[in-house]
Design an enzyme around this catalytic site. Structure first.
Site, PDB file in Angstrom:
ATOM      1  N   GLU A   1      -0.148  -9.177  -1.176  1.00  0.00           N
ATOM      2  CA  GLU A   1      -0.708  -8.664   0.090  1.00  0.00           C
ATOM      3  C   GLU A   1      -1.965  -7.834  -0.203  1.00  0.00           C
ATOM      4  OE1 GLU A   1       0.884  -5.580   2.988  1.00  0.00           O
ATOM      5  OE2 GLU A   1       1.735  -7.383   3.870  1.00  0.00           O
TER       6      GLU A   1
ATOM      7  N   ASP B   1       0.797  -1.233   0.000  1.00  0.00           N
ATOM      8  CA  ASP B   1       0.000   0.000   0.000  1.00  0.00           C
ATOM      9  C   ASP B   1       0.825   1.277   0.000  1.00  0.00           C
ATOM     10  OD1 ASP B   1       1.117  -0.104   2.502  1.00  0.00           O
ATOM     11  OD2 ASP B   1      -0.703  -0.807   3.484  1.00  0.00           O
TER      12      ASP B   1
ATOM     13  N   HIS C   1       6.652   4.783  13.017  1.00  0.00           N
ATOM     14  CA  HIS C   1       6.887   5.636  11.844  1.00  0.00           C
ATOM     15  C   HIS C   1       5.624   6.117  11.154  1.00  0.00           C
ATOM     16  CE1 HIS C   1       5.986   1.852   9.824  1.00  0.00           C
ATOM     17  NE2 HIS C   1       5.681   2.573   8.768  1.00  0.00           N
TER      18      HIS C   1
ATOM     19  N   GLU D   1      -2.248   4.940   3.413  1.00  0.00           N
ATOM     20  CA  GLU D   1      -2.149   3.569   2.883  1.00  0.00           C
ATOM     21  C   GLU D   1      -3.497   2.900   2.633  1.00  0.00           C
ATOM     22  OE1 GLU D   1      -0.349   4.723   5.429  1.00  0.00           O
ATOM     23  OE2 GLU D   1       1.725   4.598   4.736  1.00  0.00           O
TER      24      GLU D   1
ATOM     25  N   HIS E   1      13.290   4.995  12.792  1.00  0.00           N
ATOM     26  CA  HIS E   1      13.039   5.215  11.354  1.00  0.00           C
ATOM     27  C   HIS E   1      13.770   6.476  10.905  1.00  0.00           C
ATOM     28  CE1 HIS E   1      10.626   5.936   7.682  1.00  0.00           C
ATOM     29  NE2 HIS E   1      10.203   4.672   7.789  1.00  0.00           N
TER      30      HIS E   1
ATOM     31  N   ARG F   1       2.628   7.793   9.405  1.00  0.00           N
ATOM     32  CA  ARG F   1       2.378   9.213   9.144  1.00  0.00           C
ATOM     33  C   ARG F   1       1.251   9.761  10.008  1.00  0.00           C
ATOM     34  NH1 ARG F   1       4.189  11.831   4.355  1.00  0.00           N
ATOM     35  NH2 ARG F   1       5.801  10.602   3.359  1.00  0.00           N
TER      36      ARG F   1
HETATM   37  C1  UD1 Z   1       6.408   4.605   3.676  1.00  0.00           C
HETATM   38  C2  UD1 Z   1       5.050   4.026   3.296  1.00  0.00           C
HETATM   39  C3  UD1 Z   1       4.470   3.252   4.474  1.00  0.00           C
HETATM   40  C4  UD1 Z   1       5.443   2.240   5.021  1.00  0.00           C
HETATM   41  C5  UD1 Z   1       6.754   2.910   5.331  1.00  0.00           C
HETATM   42  C6  UD1 Z   1       7.743   1.863   5.771  1.00  0.00           C
HETATM   43  C7  UD1 Z   1       3.853   5.482   1.738  1.00  0.00           C
HETATM   44  C8  UD1 Z   1       2.772   6.470   1.570  1.00  0.00           C
HETATM   45  N1  UD1 Z   1       4.096   5.079   3.002  1.00  0.00           N
HETATM   46  O1  UD1 Z   1       6.177   5.573   4.667  1.00  0.00           O
HETATM   47  O2  UD1 Z   1       3.297   2.569   4.048  1.00  0.00           O
HETATM   48  O3  UD1 Z   1       4.906   1.706   6.205  1.00  0.00           O
HETATM   49  O4  UD1 Z   1       7.247   3.558   4.152  1.00  0.00           O
HETATM   50  O5  UD1 Z   1       8.810   2.378   6.486  1.00  0.00           O
HETATM   51  O6  UD1 Z   1       4.459   5.084   0.787  1.00  0.00           O
HETATM   52  N2  UD1 Z   1      13.814   8.479   4.657  1.00  0.00           N
HETATM   53  C9  UD1 Z   1      15.202   8.568   4.672  1.00  0.00           C
HETATM   54  N3  UD1 Z   1      15.928   7.416   4.455  1.00  0.00           N
HETATM   55  C10 UD1 Z   1      15.330   6.221   4.212  1.00  0.00           C
HETATM   56  C11 UD1 Z   1      13.918   6.149   4.215  1.00  0.00           C
HETATM   57  C12 UD1 Z   1      13.184   7.305   4.426  1.00  0.00           C
HETATM   58  O7  UD1 Z   1      15.765   9.623   4.886  1.00  0.00           O
HETATM   59  O8  UD1 Z   1      16.041   5.223   3.999  1.00  0.00           O
HETATM   60  C13 UD1 Z   1      13.023   9.724   4.831  1.00  0.00           C
HETATM   61  C14 UD1 Z   1      12.500  10.253   3.467  1.00  0.00           C
HETATM   62  O9  UD1 Z   1      13.363  11.182   2.897  1.00  0.00           O
HETATM   63  C15 UD1 Z   1      11.163  10.852   3.792  1.00  0.00           C
HETATM   64  C16 UD1 Z   1      10.777  10.205   5.118  1.00  0.00           C
HETATM   65  O10 UD1 Z   1      11.849   9.398   5.554  1.00  0.00           O
HETATM   66  O11 UD1 Z   1      11.236  12.237   3.911  1.00  0.00           O
HETATM   67  C17 UD1 Z   1       9.518   9.385   4.965  1.00  0.00           C
HETATM   68  O12 UD1 Z   1       9.646   8.420   3.905  1.00  0.00           O
HETATM   69  P1  UD1 Z   1       8.409   8.092   2.920  1.00  0.00           P
HETATM   70  O13 UD1 Z   1       8.786   6.960   2.047  1.00  0.00           O
HETATM   71  O14 UD1 Z   1       7.940   9.340   2.263  1.00  0.00           O
HETATM   72  O15 UD1 Z   1       7.246   7.642   3.882  1.00  0.00           O
HETATM   73  P2  UD1 Z   1       7.227   6.646   5.104  1.00  0.00           P
HETATM   74  O16 UD1 Z   1       6.576   7.391   6.209  1.00  0.00           O
HETATM   75  O17 UD1 Z   1       8.562   6.020   5.300  1.00  0.00           O
HETATM   76  N1  UDP Z   2      12.556  -3.825  10.092  1.00  0.00           N
HETATM   77  C1  UDP Z   2      13.936  -3.879   9.865  1.00  0.00           C
HETATM   78  N2  UDP Z   2      14.733  -3.034  10.571  1.00  0.00           N
HETATM   79  C2  UDP Z   2      14.254  -2.141  11.483  1.00  0.00           C
HETATM   80  C3  UDP Z   2      12.845  -2.077  11.678  1.00  0.00           C
HETATM   81  C4  UDP Z   2      12.019  -2.936  10.953  1.00  0.00           C
HETATM   82  O1  UDP Z   2      14.414  -4.691   9.068  1.00  0.00           O
HETATM   83  O2  UDP Z   2      15.041  -1.414  12.087  1.00  0.00           O
HETATM   84  C5  UDP Z   2      11.679  -4.715   9.288  1.00  0.00           C
HETATM   85  C6  UDP Z   2      10.678  -5.528  10.064  1.00  0.00           C
HETATM   86  O3  UDP Z   2      11.205  -6.795  10.374  1.00  0.00           O
HETATM   87  C7  UDP Z   2       9.517  -5.642   9.087  1.00  0.00           C
HETATM   88  C8  UDP Z   2       9.624  -4.374   8.265  1.00  0.00           C
HETATM   89  O4  UDP Z   2      10.927  -3.862   8.461  1.00  0.00           O
HETATM   90  O5  UDP Z   2       9.665  -6.741   8.194  1.00  0.00           O
HETATM   91  C9  UDP Z   2       8.588  -3.381   8.671  1.00  0.00           C
HETATM   92  O6  UDP Z   2       8.854  -2.142   8.060  1.00  0.00           O
HETATM   93  P1  UDP Z   2       8.170  -0.808   8.541  1.00  0.00           P
HETATM   94  O7  UDP Z   2       7.779  -0.938   9.971  1.00  0.00           O
HETATM   95  O8  UDP Z   2       9.109   0.302   8.155  1.00  0.00           O
HETATM   96  O9  UDP Z   2       6.910  -0.683   7.575  1.00  0.00           O
HETATM   97  P2  UDP Z   2       5.421  -1.322   7.630  1.00  0.00           P
HETATM   98  O10 UDP Z   2       5.548  -2.783   7.796  1.00  0.00           O
HETATM   99  O11 UDP Z   2       4.698  -0.644   8.742  1.00  0.00           O
HETATM  100  O12 UDP Z   2       4.849  -0.923   6.306  1.00  0.00           O
END
Ligand code: UD1
Ligand code: UDP
Length: 376
Positions: A121, A99, A216, A135, A248, A218
């Site tokens: 999924e 999602d 994490h 999502e 995160h 939103r």
């Molecule tokens: C996204 C997904 C969410 C998922 C989550 C997993 C959407 C709408 N949401 O949310 O469903 O649960 O990922 O973690 O797609 N960032 C970094 N380095 C990284 C990763 C992220 O700096 O390696 C920063 C990005 O620059 C961004 C912020 O984290 O500004 C949020 O990342 P983003 O992918 O926009 O949304 P998530 O809240 O991570």
């Molecule tokens: N996870 C990881 N390292 C971390 C935190 C989570 O590898 O420091 C893994 C966790 O085992 C799971 C996945 O990341 O499989 C979950 O990701 P996240 O919580 O970012 O996203 P969501 O599942 O809520 O979309």
């Protein structure tokens, strides 16, 4: 690509990578398929951690992540970037998972080219468009586009049937996260050094029960994150526990957690863990506090009680199995529910039982077979 079935798998975040690497491995090993991987890199370092451990080198890397990226700008860039990749690859199938923005953009770009979409999924629903946000809308939109819906459980298949999705296009496959968990557990079993990086913390916290924390979502940014931080701070005043919290990379999460929790003796705020180390954290944790989707699925398989810091869940199976409990984001409730598990052995052991409501570890092979059976 010859006479093989051409599949482009599109993803961009850490959890998608974890849930899709077993399928990519299965496609690569199956002579019926020619598999290509396209990453948006919506996440950068958290995605790369998974690609490295799973040994996946993307064929296309759009490298889209920017600091504090907005949903609309990311969606727009992902849509056009993926579109270019699909024009070049001309696949028979596009596979997306879950999602995220990347999943939505992948499905939409495929639809605009009349390429069938396989949704891995499929059918998760909280019933609330704002939890999780955005999502819940993303997965409904992907569901409206997909031609093959791989539902992890019967409940998710039923949700799709309830939305009048064609029954023939819905298959219960299990969730590939269990395939991933088995794979990583097996790898750690053969080479424990790939998950040994927590040993200093384990020694420092020896004799205390470990509470693993992640957050994490939103919809929890702002007040929710502050409440979660305050709950962790309050729980950490006990001398019989220690908190390990891989934070995160989102600056809006990192900022509040660092401000509220830095310098506390028995709270370790650490970098995001790679998957083997996170599996190790799950293993050594007494309780998990999380708002993650994936952790809600992994913890029941390992018999780890999970307190879910959200208002709703699209994964009711963990709650029904008794391993997960929804506690919301009110500070006092999180503290009270955590202390109940710490102090009431009966309450703890009622939750600490391994269940596998999310799958048997063979979802990826089922999905390969469905892609072959439904091709053309
Ligand atoms: C996204 C997904 C969410 C998922 C989550 C997993 C959407 C709408 N949401 O949310 O469903 O649960 O990922 O973690 O797609 N960032 C970094 N380095 C990284 C990763 C992220 O700096 O390696 C920063 C990005 O620059 C961004 C912020 O984290 O500004 C949020 O990342 P983003 O992918 O926009 O949304 P998530 O809240 O991570
Ligand atoms: N996870 C990881 N390292 C971390 C935190 C989570 O590898 O420091 C893994 C966790 O085992 C799971 C996945 O990341 O499989 C979950 O990701 P996240 O919580 O970012 O996203 P969501 O599942 O809520 O979309």
């Amino acid at each position: 690509m010859g006479g093989k079935i051409r599949v482009v798998t599109v993803f961009g975040t850490r959890p998608e990578a974890i849930k899709l690497f077993p399928l990519i491995h299965a496609l690569d090993a199956d002579v019926r398929f020619e598999s290509r991987v396209c990453v948006t890199a919506q996440h950068r370092d958290m995605l790369d951690q998974v690609l490295a451990i799973a040994g996946i080198a993307p064929d296309h890397d759009l490298d889209l992540m920017t600091a504090n990226q907005s949903l609309d700008a990311l969606t727009a860039r992902a849509l056009t970037g993926i579109g270019d990749v699909l024009d070049a690859e001309k696949p028979d199938w596009v596979v997306v998972q879950g999602d995220t923005t990347s999943a939505l953009a992948g499905a939409l770009a495929a639809h605009y080219r009349k390429i069938p979409v396989c949704h891995v999924e499929a059918g998760l629903r909280s019933g609330d468009l704002h939890h999780p946000w955005p999502e819940e809308a993303n997965r409904k939109m992907v569901g409206a586009i997909a031609g093959l819906h791989c539902a992890p459980t019967q409940a998710s298949a039923d949700a799709l049937l309830g939305e009048n999705v064609s029954p023939a296009s819905i298959k219960v496959t299990g969730n590939t996260v269990i395939d991933a968990l088995h794979w990583v557990t097996d790898r750690i079993g053969r080479d424990p050094s790939i998950a040994s990086g927590l040993s200093d913390l384990e020694a420092r916290f020896s004799g205390r029960r470990i509470i693993g924390v992640t957050s994490h979502r939103r919809e929890n940014l702002g007040d929710g994150m502050l409440n979660i931080a305050n709950a962790v701070k309050s729980i950490s005043s006990r001398d019989d526990i220690a908190v390990i919290f891989p934070v995160h990379r989102n600056p809006k999460v990192l900022g509040v957690m660092t401000a509220q929790l830095s310098g506390l003796d028995n709270v370790a705020l650490i970098e995001p863990l790679d998957y083997p180390h996170f599996a190790r954290l799950l293993d050594i944790s007494h309780i998990m506090l999380t708002d993650s989707g994936g952790v809600q699925e992994e913890a029941p398989a390992l018999g780890k009680p999970v307190l879910v810091m959200r208002q709703t869940t699209e994964r009711p199976e963990g709650v029904a199995a008794g391993t997960a409990r929804l506690v919301g984001t009110d500070t006092d409730t999180i503290v009270r529910e955590t202390e109940r598990l710490l102090d009431d052995e009966g309450a703890y052991s009622a939750m600490a039982r391994a269940h596998n409501p999310f799958g048997d570890g063979f979802a990826s092979q089922r999905i390969c077979d469905l892609l072959a059976a439904n091709n053309g």
